[in-house]
Design a protein around this motif. Sequence first.
Motif, PDB file in Angstrom:
ATOM      1  N   TYR A  33       0.868  -1.181   0.000  1.00  0.00           N
ATOM      2  CA  TYR A  33       0.000   0.000   0.000  1.00  0.00           C
ATOM      3  C   TYR A  33       0.899   1.222   0.000  1.00  0.00           C
ATOM      4  O   TYR A  33       1.842   1.296   0.784  1.00  0.00           O
ATOM      5  N   LEU A  62       1.619   6.984   5.689  1.00  0.00           N
ATOM      6  CA  LEU A  62       2.556   6.028   6.266  1.00  0.00           C
ATOM      7  C   LEU A  62       3.949   6.641   6.314  1.00  0.00           C
ATOM      8  O   LEU A  62       4.369   7.329   5.396  1.00  0.00           O
ATOM      9  N   LYS A  79       3.572   0.330   2.685  1.00  0.00           N
ATOM     10  CA  LYS A  79       3.326  -0.681   3.718  1.00  0.00           C
ATOM     11  C   LYS A  79       3.144  -2.020   3.004  1.00  0.00           C
ATOM     12  O   LYS A  79       2.308  -2.150   2.112  1.00  0.00           O
ATOM     13  N   ALA A 108       1.640  -5.281   2.849  1.00  0.00           N
ATOM     14  CA  ALA A 108       0.520  -5.949   3.520  1.00  0.00           C
ATOM     15  C   ALA A 108       0.560  -7.449   3.267  1.00  0.00           C
ATOM     16  O   ALA A 108       0.172  -8.233   4.117  1.00  0.00           O
ATOM     17  N   PRO A 161      -3.867 -12.751  13.063  1.00  0.00           N
ATOM     18  CA  PRO A 161      -4.196 -11.651  13.975  1.00  0.00           C
ATOM     19  C   PRO A 161      -4.678 -10.423  13.205  1.00  0.00           C
ATOM     20  O   PRO A 161      -4.616 -10.395  11.982  1.00  0.00           O
ATOM     21  N   ASN A 162      -5.117  -9.422  13.920  1.00  0.00           N
ATOM     22  CA  ASN A 162      -5.537  -8.176  13.275  1.00  0.00           C
ATOM     23  C   ASN A 162      -4.380  -7.593  12.473  1.00  0.00           C
ATOM     24  O   ASN A 162      -3.243  -7.580  12.920  1.00  0.00           O
ATOM     25  N   GLY A 163      -4.702  -7.158  11.282  1.00  0.00           N
ATOM     26  CA  GLY A 163      -3.673  -6.532  10.452  1.00  0.00           C
ATOM     27  C   GLY A 163      -2.758  -7.524   9.765  1.00  0.00           C
ATOM     28  O   GLY A 163      -1.732  -7.151   9.192  1.00  0.00           O
ATOM     29  N   ALA A 164      -3.121  -8.816   9.786  1.00  0.00           N
ATOM     30  CA  ALA A 164      -2.253  -9.830   9.191  1.00  0.00           C
ATOM     31  C   ALA A 164      -2.289  -9.768   7.668  1.00  0.00           C
ATOM     32  O   ALA A 164      -1.336 -10.166   7.003  1.00  0.00           O
ATOM     33  N   LYS A 224      -5.541 -10.504   5.965  1.00  0.00           N
ATOM     34  CA  LYS A 224      -6.649 -11.348   5.508  1.00  0.00           C
ATOM     35  C   LYS A 224      -7.561 -10.587   4.548  1.00  0.00           C
ATOM     36  O   LYS A 224      -7.850 -11.046   3.437  1.00  0.00           O
ATOM     37  N   THR A 225      -7.997  -9.413   5.005  1.00  0.00           N
ATOM     38  CA  THR A 225      -8.881  -8.620   4.150  1.00  0.00           C
ATOM     39  C   THR A 225      -8.168  -8.212   2.868  1.00  0.00           C
ATOM     40  O   THR A 225      -8.766  -8.210   1.784  1.00  0.00           O
ATOM     41  N   THR A 226      -6.890  -7.898   2.994  1.00  0.00           N
ATOM     42  CA  THR A 226      -6.129  -7.515   1.812  1.00  0.00           C
ATOM     43  C   THR A 226      -6.124  -8.635   0.777  1.00  0.00           C
ATOM     44  O   THR A 226      -6.314  -8.401  -0.423  1.00  0.00           O
ATOM     45  N   GLU A 232     -14.834 -12.562   7.823  1.00  0.00           N
ATOM     46  CA  GLU A 232     -15.366 -12.562   9.189  1.00  0.00           C
ATOM     47  C   GLU A 232     -16.891 -12.610   9.215  1.00  0.00           C
ATOM     48  O   GLU A 232     -17.549 -11.686   9.683  1.00  0.00           O
TER      49      GLU A 232
HETATM   50  N1  LIG Z   1      -5.584   1.396   2.446  1.00  0.00           N
HETATM   51  C1  LIG Z   1      -4.527   1.051   3.174  1.00  0.00           C
HETATM   52  N2  LIG Z   1      -3.437   1.851   3.188  1.00  0.00           N
HETATM   53  C2  LIG Z   1      -2.364   1.511   3.913  1.00  0.00           C
HETATM   54  N3  LIG Z   1      -2.262   0.413   4.658  1.00  0.00           N
HETATM   55  C3  LIG Z   1      -3.300  -0.428   4.685  1.00  0.00           C
HETATM   56  C4  LIG Z   1      -4.485  -0.151   3.960  1.00  0.00           C
HETATM   57  N4  LIG Z   1      -5.370  -1.156   4.179  1.00  0.00           N
HETATM   58  C5  LIG Z   1      -4.753  -2.018   5.013  1.00  0.00           C
HETATM   59  N5  LIG Z   1      -3.515  -1.592   5.333  1.00  0.00           N
HETATM   60  C6  LIG Z   1      -2.539  -2.299   6.193  1.00  0.00           C
HETATM   61  O1  LIG Z   1      -2.325  -3.576   5.652  1.00  0.00           O
HETATM   62  C7  LIG Z   1      -2.204  -4.536   6.699  1.00  0.00           C
HETATM   63  C8  LIG Z   1      -3.184  -5.665   6.473  1.00  0.00           C
HETATM   64  O2  LIG Z   1      -4.514  -5.185   6.645  1.00  0.00           O
HETATM   65  P1  LIG Z   1      -5.796  -6.116   6.514  1.00  0.00           P
HETATM   66  O3  LIG Z   1      -6.976  -5.239   6.536  1.00  0.00           O
HETATM   67  O4  LIG Z   1      -5.610  -7.000   5.343  1.00  0.00           O
HETATM   68  O5  LIG Z   1      -5.736  -6.973   7.854  1.00  0.00           O
HETATM   69  P2  LIG Z   1      -6.742  -8.101   8.385  1.00  0.00           P
HETATM   70  O6  LIG Z   1      -5.967  -9.350   8.464  1.00  0.00           O
HETATM   71  O7  LIG Z   1      -7.970  -8.129   7.601  1.00  0.00           O
HETATM   72  O8  LIG Z   1      -7.033  -7.579   9.856  1.00  0.00           O
HETATM   73  P3  LIG Z   1      -8.393  -7.635  10.729  1.00  0.00           P
HETATM   74  O9  LIG Z   1      -8.385  -8.960  11.381  1.00  0.00           O
HETATM   75  O10 LIG Z   1      -8.182  -6.556  11.724  1.00  0.00           O
HETATM   76  O11 LIG Z   1      -9.526  -7.411   9.831  1.00  0.00           O
HETATM   77  C9  LIG Z   1      -2.430  -3.790   8.001  1.00  0.00           C
HETATM   78  O12 LIG Z   1      -1.180  -3.563   8.584  1.00  0.00           O
HETATM   79  C10 LIG Z   1      -3.057  -2.505   7.591  1.00  0.00           C
HETATM   80  O13 LIG Z   1      -2.637  -1.478   8.437  1.00  0.00           O
END
Ligand SMILES: Nc1ncnc2c1ncn2[C@@H]1O[C@H](COP(=O)(O)OP(=O)(O)OP(=O)(O)O)[C@@H](O)[C@H]1O
Lengths: 251, 303
Positions: free
Chosen positions: A14, A19, A24, A26, A45-48, A50-52, A166
């Motif tokens: 990203y 930042l 970053k 991801a 965990p959070n921020g791992a 997954k959503t990305t 989720e």
């Molecule tokens: N638009 C963005 N710009 C910059 N960094 C981003 C952006 N979206 C996500 N990130 C970063 O990418 C990393 C992965 O985020 P992601 O949303 O994929 O996590 P996740 O596994 O879904 O977490 P959660 O369990 O909290 O939903 C995180 O460190 C987040 O801060």
Amino acid sequence: MSVILKTEKLRVEYASRELRSGIKVALNGLDLEVRSGEVFGFLGPNGAGKTTTMNVLLGFVNATGGEARLFGVDVREPIARQRIGYLPELTYYYKFLTAEELLRFYARIFGIPRSEADRRIETLLKLVELEHARGRSIKTYSKGMQQRVGLAQALINNPDLLILDEPTSGLDPLGRMKVREIIQRLKSEGKTVFFSSHELGEAETICDRVAIICRGELKAEGKVSDLVTQHQCDLEKLFLKLIGYQPQEVI
Amino acid sequence: MNNVLAISGIVIKELYRRKDFYVLFVLTALITLVLGSVSFFNDAKIVRYLKEICLLLIWVASLVIAISTAARQIPAERENRTIFPLLAKPVTRGQFILGKFLGCWLACGVALVVFYLFFGVVSESRGRSDSSTTGLTSSAATEGHAASAKADDHEGAAGGDEHHDDHAGTEHFSVLLNYVQALGLHWLMLGVVTAIVLLGSVVFSAPSSNITISFIGIIGILLLGEHLNKVALRQQQPVQGILYTTYFLLPHLEWFDIRDRVIYDQPPIAFVDCGLAALYAIAYTGLLLFVTWFVFRRKTLTL
Ligand SMILES: Nc1ncnc2c1ncn2[C@@H]1O[C@H](COP(=O)(O)OP(=O)(O)OP(=O)(O)O)[C@@H](O)[C@H]1O
Ligand SMILES: [Mg+2]
């Protein structure tokens, strides 16, 4: 069994002015394989990331490197999304529509003929127990009801692969159980389910296989039972170990 | 195409459910009142003056409606995250943009028909009431105009029968044609405006800055666009060159403004010119939508 979801050395950076370093990372070389007919738990965990990962699979975010395929088609092709159902992480839908109108709109996008759409909408509203609220606009729904609308819209095209981010978050214990039941039912119908979760117990009960990722990297993958025997600890301990958690000494 | 229509349907549904169109009815009521008062002073000059005010009102209102609805579309979809379940379906980003454009543009068209219908009925029945019968027939004619306006929008070409035997009939026909042309050209112009604002909404991150910049830009073109080349003449290089280039690149929205013809009952424009204007507007709209798609095509959409 054929592989229907595949990522290879997937990398996502990203770029954002907010930042400190400018970019970053991801996802860092993520390899995943989900086979037809299985329920696959995507844990981390959070921020791992997954959503990305899901965002890449759906074409919302472009991969910086590597590739991702659904049914053997590059995810950048819209046609790759014809046979999937997707439930976003935090669901919001057009507030001014009723659940029924929303489902009808999505059915139209999939080109489902009207009579067929009517039938499916009927079944889905029953499945997610929103029949009583079908004629109300979505802005009057509670969070759990919105989540169920999300589930219904993800199923409107009778998809072969479900990508659920989720699906049980924000639901009460009964709601969670119902979602688990729906996932199991889909599996018995031969569908593939790829879902992310923080609930390890949940993953343990319904998943055929799981992947645990942390900071954009795959830490473990396989059948829960295999992972547990391999590392000789339960899933929760394994999860904490893999994400690098050190128990603090109590003074 | 089906996807585009489905998306535009949602845009329109939102507009009427959000009751945005009430602004429209308040405005039309205002027009009726203003023009309704004309019968008290049966002075052609005053009637003309009031017509001018009403048309100005319609223009400003239509620009406000076009800009504010178009500017909101894509940012609201992203903010409310409704874009995610939608684009997770087999919808391309191009279809998404086109659907949004079509929805906004059609909504503008409906608003314009209502505006012009009210304006036409009231001003023709009041302004021309030298005899009660004329008033009646012309208002009936204006109603007919709305129907034809719906039938053939952008060509501004209402049917064929120009060779009307009745002299009064011919006159009515040309008055009617003026309204249809004014409406059609106005609507075409709003298409360009909508496309400009949609492009702005994928370029600027804040909708408010997009609205401000678009509004100033569009008003600027409408007021100054045609004078730019004359201004350029009086400048030195390189300013002259820059102004000239801008003059040739800008969409000349002011060409679509034929309010004077309606106000002064001038003869209608030739159909060829209307057709050329339509082509001009379609070309600009297409170009702007293409650029919008190009910018939006690979944009990262995250929460
Ligand atoms: N638009 C963005 N710009 C910059 N960094 C981003 C952006 N979206 C996500 N990130 C970063 O990418 C990393 C992965 O985020 P992601 O949303 O994929 O996590 P996740 O596994 O879904 O977490 P959660 O369990 O909290 O939903 C995180 O460190 C987040 O801060
Ligand atoms: Mg997430």
